[in-house]
Scaffold this motif. Sequence first.
Motif, mmCIF file in Angstrom:
data_model
loop_
_atom_site.group_PDB
_atom_site.id
_atom_site.type_symbol
_atom_site.label_atom_id
_atom_site.label_comp_id
_atom_site.label_asym_id
_atom_site.label_seq_id
_atom_site.Cartn_x
_atom_site.Cartn_y
_atom_site.Cartn_z
ATOM 1 N N ILE A 1 0.862 -1.179 0.000
ATOM 2 C CA ILE A 1 0.000 0.000 0.000
ATOM 3 C C ILE A 1 0.894 1.223 0.000
ATOM 4 C CG2 ILE A 1 -1.821 1.272 1.184
ATOM 5 C CD1 ILE A 1 -1.282 -2.284 2.204
ATOM 6 N N CYS A 2 0.866 1.991 -1.082
ATOM 7 C CA CYS A 2 1.647 3.225 -1.193
ATOM 8 C C CYS A 2 0.842 4.369 -0.588
ATOM 9 C CB CYS A 2 1.952 3.538 -2.657
ATOM 10 S SG CYS A 2 2.892 2.263 -3.494
ATOM 11 N N VAL A 3 1.453 5.148 0.308
ATOM 12 C CA VAL A 3 0.739 6.233 0.968
ATOM 13 C C VAL A 3 1.412 7.571 0.673
ATOM 14 C CG1 VAL A 3 -0.155 4.709 2.761
ATOM 15 C CG2 VAL A 3 1.981 5.959 3.166
ATOM 16 N N THR A 4 0.576 8.607 0.646
ATOM 17 C CA THR A 4 1.046 9.961 0.346
ATOM 18 C C THR A 4 1.549 10.679 1.592
ATOM 19 O OG1 THR A 4 -0.525 10.101 -1.481
ATOM 20 C CG2 THR A 4 0.371 12.174 -0.664
ATOM 21 N N PHE A 5 0.779 10.580 2.685
ATOM 22 C CA PHE A 5 1.155 11.205 3.950
ATOM 23 C C PHE A 5 1.862 10.173 4.842
ATOM 24 C CE2 PHE A 5 -2.513 13.639 2.536
ATOM 25 C CZ PHE A 5 -2.207 14.953 2.870
ATOM 26 N N PRO A 6 2.957 10.537 5.489
ATOM 27 C CA PRO A 6 3.601 9.583 6.404
ATOM 28 C C PRO A 6 2.688 9.173 7.553
ATOM 29 C CG PRO A 6 4.625 11.776 6.556
ATOM 30 C CD PRO A 6 3.708 11.804 5.375
ATOM 31 N N GLU A 7 1.760 10.070 7.957
ATOM 32 C CA GLU A 7 0.836 9.767 9.058
ATOM 33 C C GLU A 7 -0.074 8.586 8.754
ATOM 34 O OE1 GLU A 7 0.229 14.300 8.602
ATOM 35 O OE2 GLU A 7 1.420 12.806 7.530
ATOM 36 N N THR A 8 -0.279 8.298 7.470
ATOM 37 C CA THR A 8 -1.224 7.257 7.077
ATOM 38 C C THR A 8 -0.806 5.883 7.563
ATOM 39 O OG1 THR A 8 -1.693 8.549 5.084
ATOM 40 C CG2 THR A 8 -2.490 6.292 5.105
ATOM 41 N N LYS A 9 0.488 5.665 7.724
ATOM 42 C CA LYS A 9 0.983 4.342 8.104
ATOM 43 C C LYS A 9 0.412 3.883 9.444
ATOM 44 C CE LYS A 9 5.313 3.322 7.070
ATOM 45 N NZ LYS A 9 6.781 3.403 6.935
ATOM 46 N N LYS A 10 0.145 4.823 10.350
ATOM 47 C CA LYS A 10 -0.391 4.425 11.658
ATOM 48 C C LYS A 10 -1.852 3.987 11.571
ATOM 49 C CE LYS A 10 -1.728 9.100 13.186
ATOM 50 N NZ LYS A 10 -1.412 10.219 14.089
ATOM 51 N N TYR A 11 -2.547 4.392 10.493
ATOM 52 C CA TYR A 11 -3.937 3.971 10.313
ATOM 53 C C TYR A 11 -4.021 2.605 9.621
ATOM 54 C CZ TYR A 11 -5.221 8.772 11.514
ATOM 55 O OH TYR A 11 -5.374 9.964 12.156
ATOM 56 N N ILE A 12 -2.988 2.231 8.909
ATOM 57 C CA ILE A 12 -3.000 0.949 8.194
ATOM 58 C C ILE A 12 -2.503 -0.187 9.085
ATOM 59 C CG2 ILE A 12 -1.961 -0.306 6.250
ATOM 60 C CD1 ILE A 12 -2.114 2.286 4.665
ATOM 61 N N LYS A 13 -1.559 0.098 9.955
ATOM 62 C CA LYS A 13 -1.069 -0.879 10.927
ATOM 63 C C LYS A 13 -0.632 -2.181 10.250
ATOM 64 C CE LYS A 13 -3.980 1.061 14.574
ATOM 65 N NZ LYS A 13 -5.136 0.841 15.476
ATOM 66 N N SER A 14 0.191 -2.028 9.244
ATOM 67 C CA SER A 14 0.679 -3.191 8.513
ATOM 68 C C SER A 14 2.035 -2.856 7.923
ATOM 69 C CB SER A 14 -0.297 -3.569 7.393
ATOM 70 O OG SER A 14 0.287 -4.476 6.495
ATOM 71 N N ASP A 15 2.900 -3.858 7.835
ATOM 72 C CA ASP A 15 4.203 -3.622 7.221
ATOM 73 C C ASP A 15 4.101 -3.540 5.701
ATOM 74 O OD1 ASP A 15 3.659 -6.237 6.646
ATOM 75 O OD2 ASP A 15 5.441 -7.060 7.624
ATOM 76 N N LYS A 16 2.868 -3.668 5.177
ATOM 77 C CA LYS A 16 2.655 -3.496 3.739
ATOM 78 C C LYS A 16 2.749 -2.029 3.328
ATOM 79 C CE LYS A 16 -0.773 -7.260 3.286
ATOM 80 N NZ LYS A 16 -2.184 -7.524 2.911
ATOM 81 N N ALA A 17 2.525 -1.100 4.277
ATOM 82 C CA ALA A 17 2.457 0.327 3.947
ATOM 83 C C ALA A 17 3.836 0.890 3.636
ATOM 84 C CB ALA A 17 1.817 1.105 5.088
ATOM 85 N N LEU A 18 3.899 1.696 2.582
ATOM 86 C CA LEU A 18 5.153 2.312 2.143
ATOM 87 C C LEU A 18 4.885 3.776 1.814
ATOM 88 C CD1 LEU A 18 8.146 1.997 1.159
ATOM 89 C CD2 LEU A 18 7.189 1.492 -1.104
ATOM 90 N N HIS A 19 5.583 4.681 2.504
ATOM 91 C CA HIS A 19 5.414 6.114 2.224
ATOM 92 C C HIS A 19 6.187 6.488 0.961
ATOM 93 C CE1 HIS A 19 6.686 10.457 2.900
ATOM 94 N NE2 HIS A 19 5.406 10.491 2.590
ATOM 95 N N VAL A 20 5.463 6.980 -0.047
ATOM 96 C CA VAL A 20 6.108 7.371 -1.307
ATOM 97 C C VAL A 20 5.959 8.864 -1.595
ATOM 98 C CG1 VAL A 20 5.813 5.086 -2.337
ATOM 99 C CG2 VAL A 20 4.046 6.828 -2.704
ATOM 100 N N GLY A 21 5.004 9.533 -0.933
ATOM 101 C CA GLY A 21 4.746 10.937 -1.221
ATOM 102 C C GLY A 21 3.694 11.100 -2.303
ATOM 103 N N ALA A 22 3.550 12.320 -2.783
ATOM 104 C CA ALA A 22 2.499 12.646 -3.753
ATOM 105 C C ALA A 22 2.940 12.341 -5.182
ATOM 106 C CB ALA A 22 2.125 14.120 -3.644
ATOM 107 N N ILE A 23 2.050 11.693 -5.924
ATOM 108 C CA ILE A 23 2.309 11.390 -7.333
ATOM 109 C C ILE A 23 1.722 12.520 -8.178
ATOM 110 C CG2 ILE A 23 1.792 9.795 -9.220
ATOM 111 C CD1 ILE A 23 1.763 7.555 -7.143
ATOM 112 N N ILE A 24 2.592 13.237 -8.881
ATOM 113 C CA ILE A 24 2.194 14.428 -9.631
ATOM 114 C C ILE A 24 2.358 14.173 -11.124
ATOM 115 C CG2 ILE A 24 2.612 16.895 -9.984
ATOM 116 C CD1 ILE A 24 1.651 16.190 -7.157
#
Length: 356
Positions: free
Chosen positions: A142-165
């Motif tokens: 799961i690619c996330v835009t905000f680093p804060e999102t990882k705490k809502y997913i609670k999984s090591d699948k989450a990866l912070h990538v930033g905004a895709i423009i």
Amino acid sequence: MSKRILFTGGGSAGHVTVNVALIPKFVDMGWDIKYMGSAQGIEAELIQKLGNVEYLSISTGKLRRYIDKENLKDPFRVIKGVYQAYQLIRKMKPNVVFSKGGFVSVPVVLGAWLNRIPVIIHESDITPGLANKISIPFASKICVTFPETKKYIKSDKALHVGAIIREELMHGSSIKGLTLCNFTRNKPVIVCMGGSLGSQRINEILRRNLHHLIDKFQIVHICGKGQIDNSYSVYREYKQFEYVHHELVDILAMTDIVISRAGSNSIFEFLSLKKPMLLIPLSKEASRGDQVLNALSFKSSGYCEILLEENMDDDTFNEAIRNVFDKRYAIIERMESSESTNAVNKVVELITAIAK
């Protein structure tokens, strides 16, 4: 034999624009690209404009936050969509599925999982939407835009990538924008937009205050499908569009400040272009509250001013516009110091690795 990728996502432009930003990269790499969505959704319109992507439609439900008899039919539409997606994916055998979210994506993700095809999900907002919440257990990453999102997913699948423009966003022409709208350089420009579906409340308050706003500003109003009001065409400094496609890059190039909802994709695009914002997020009563969180995050970084819809009237609306305009140079300075994450390349590398 070239690799094959299946994209999905839809229901609003925000659930498509990330895919539109990624697709050219895979075209350049020679991948076979397909897109799965609903027959009538905005994703069908936007993707078919690309011309080099095969579009496949399936049955899909819709998430409504209100009582409607259609809610009783939606589970059956989703079940039908899962079966259709399963059959189509089994036949096409993609190497990987990339899902931007929206309720149309749920049958596709399930169809891919049943076929043992790896799925990568992208979440733009701070908190995951319902469609992505349903899909996350079936995804590889799961690619996330905000680093804060990882705490809502609670999984090591989450990866912070930033905004895709989208790359083309950086190549707009202010001269073309001024020519398109028949504007001049003599007055600053405001762009007001309520998302791809428009916002009746924002449309109404902008038009109600138009007579004195145009004393100081030229205004581009992207008002949503069926929302153009020709009685306001007498104002030369006011230009209306239902929705804009390729013209948006030129319109934003000439823009001084933006009035907008607070969908993640849009506000990160404005940030990348260094456009000061007045954000009017969808209220918690009309949504899950994700736009309020997005707006507060940007406000804490100094990129915008916020006007909550429940506090919006003629006085607060005009005062908020003045505040953003008066602070625009300070806002731009803070925007220029923001970090660029090169998210597009990160996601392309991740997809390529998982597709192997």
